[in-house]
Design a protein around this motif. Structure first.
Motif, PDB file in Angstrom:
ATOM      1  N   ILE A  32       0.838  -1.204   0.000  1.00 11.31           N
ATOM      2  CA  ILE A  32       0.000   0.000   0.000  1.00 11.31           C
ATOM      3  C   ILE A  32       0.868   1.246   0.000  1.00 11.31           C
ATOM      4  O   ILE A  32       0.646   2.190  -0.773  1.00 11.31           O
ATOM      5  N   VAL A  36       1.211   4.174  -2.898  1.00 11.40           N
ATOM      6  CA  VAL A  36       1.076   5.608  -2.628  1.00 11.40           C
ATOM      7  C   VAL A  36       2.290   6.364  -3.165  1.00 11.40           C
ATOM      8  O   VAL A  36       2.159   7.398  -3.842  1.00 11.40           O
ATOM      9  N   SER A  39       2.315   6.532  -6.961  1.00 11.99           N
ATOM     10  CA  SER A  39       1.312   7.420  -7.563  1.00 11.99           C
ATOM     11  C   SER A  39       1.833   8.845  -7.741  1.00 11.99           C
ATOM     12  O   SER A  39       1.234   9.627  -8.476  1.00 11.99           O
ATOM     13  N   TYR A  57      -2.503  13.034 -10.218  1.00 16.59           N
ATOM     14  CA  TYR A  57      -3.843  13.320  -9.703  1.00 16.59           C
ATOM     15  C   TYR A  57      -4.479  14.498 -10.439  1.00 16.59           C
ATOM     16  O   TYR A  57      -5.694  14.494 -10.705  1.00 16.59           O
ATOM     17  N   ILE A 272      -5.297   4.478  -5.782  1.00 13.62           N
ATOM     18  CA  ILE A 272      -5.407   5.237  -4.534  1.00 13.62           C
ATOM     19  C   ILE A 272      -6.763   5.929  -4.447  1.00 13.62           C
ATOM     20  O   ILE A 272      -7.398   5.949  -3.390  1.00 13.62           O
ATOM     21  N   ALA A 275      -9.251   3.354  -3.423  1.00 14.58           N
ATOM     22  CA  ALA A 275      -9.156   3.050  -1.991  1.00 14.58           C
ATOM     23  C   ALA A 275      -9.795   4.147  -1.150  1.00 14.58           C
ATOM     24  O   ALA A 275     -10.490   3.864  -0.162  1.00 14.58           O
TER      25      ALA A 275
END
Length: 295
Positions: A32, A36, A39, A57, A272, A275
């Motif tokens: 995980i 992160v 990303s 993003y 992400i 999630a």
């Protein structure tokens, strides 16, 4: 003196817990954190990752395909969550009134789809939906409804509902078993008192059964909504996100980005966001659906 007494049991318990924590850290927590970190980079899987900060993003929230996948996922939630919940609750009410031996057989039969791998179910239903020789279209033609025979998984309008109905078939038995368990938990004397007072079945369901089943409803909503957000194998084996993104969902999009386009950093950003959506849904359900005290 007191702390030394407590230290002994705590240390012994840590010895038993530590292997599980190490396994969890290695196979869950570390991946995980790696996702992160990934990303925030641009990486093609070969060269060294390039730090882009929030660039992935920023691009994601301007990506039309990503919003198409979110819209499709929101529509699929009705098939993964709402319809199975309603059908499962109705079946639980009917099956609970059947004698125990017949009830066990019916419950097992209706629950059976849920124990099958969803990828296998996707392959089977892809054959059932086949427009040329699939049993669904052949059956419609046999009873004179050939006009309703469609290329279900290749139709822009019907591809998503066709996949969704398979999800309904997969999850309604699971919902039914959860609600049957909840009904067995309720004291039968409550229903007997309601019948003595002349309460009608609809009133009993609204005022007694439904409120007392709120813990089970919350569990069903949590598990099915999480399953809808994580949906991949069923859609991948049936449509692979087509036709023309009609069944594209975030996990399929993430797969395409990572394993077909080698945009692993961008794919990690999609993961992400997925999630975070799961955490948000969990929070909303826990805040809004609260069982009565003592239920």
């Amino acid at each position: 003196m007191k702390s030394s007494v407590l230290d002994g049991p705590v240390r012994k318990n840590l010895v038993f817990v530590l292997p599980g924590l190490l396994i969890y850290a290695a196979f869950v927590f570390v991946p995980i954190l790696s996702a992160v970190g990934l990303s925030f980079t641009s990486w093609n899987g070969v060269s060294r990752p390039e730090w882009v900060g929030l660039g992935n993003y920023a691009e994601l929230f301007g990506d039309a395909r990503f919003f198409t996948s979110l819209k499709n996922n929101a529509m699929l939630m009705a098939f993964y969550c709402l319809i199975p919940l309603i059908v499962g609750m109705a079946l639980a009410a009917m099956v609970s009134s059947i004698r125990s031996r017949e009830q066990l057989a019916i419950r097992t039969l209706l629950f059976m789809p849920y124990i099958m791998p969803s990828a296998v179910i996707g392959i089977v239903w892809q054959w059932l939906y086949n427009p040329a020789f699939g049993p669904i279209n052949q059956g419609l033609k046999a009873i004179g409804l050939g006009a309703l025979a469609l290329p279900w998984l290749g139709d822009f309008t019907w591809a998503l509902p066709a996949v969704g109905m398979v999800a309904v078939w997969y999850y309604f038995g699971f919902c039914m078993v959860i609600f049957l368990t909840g009904m067995q938990r309720i004291d039968p004397s409550i229903f007997e008192a309601a019948r003595v007072d002349g309460a009608k079945p609809g009133y009993v369901f609204r005022r007694i059964t439904f409120p007392l089943l709120l813990p089970e409803i919350r569990i069903v909503l949590l598990l099915t909504i999480i399953a809808s957000i994580k949906s991949f194998d069923l859609i991948f084996t049936m449509t692979r996100g087509g036709p023309a993104n009609a069944t594209l969902v975030p996990n399929i999009y993430m797969y395409q980005l990572g394993f077909q386009l080698s945009r692993y950093g961008y794919a990690a950003a999609v993961a992400i966001i997925g999630a975070l959506l799961i955490f948000a849904v969990n929070y909303v359900i826990h805040r809004t659906i609260r069982p009565r005290d003592g239920a």
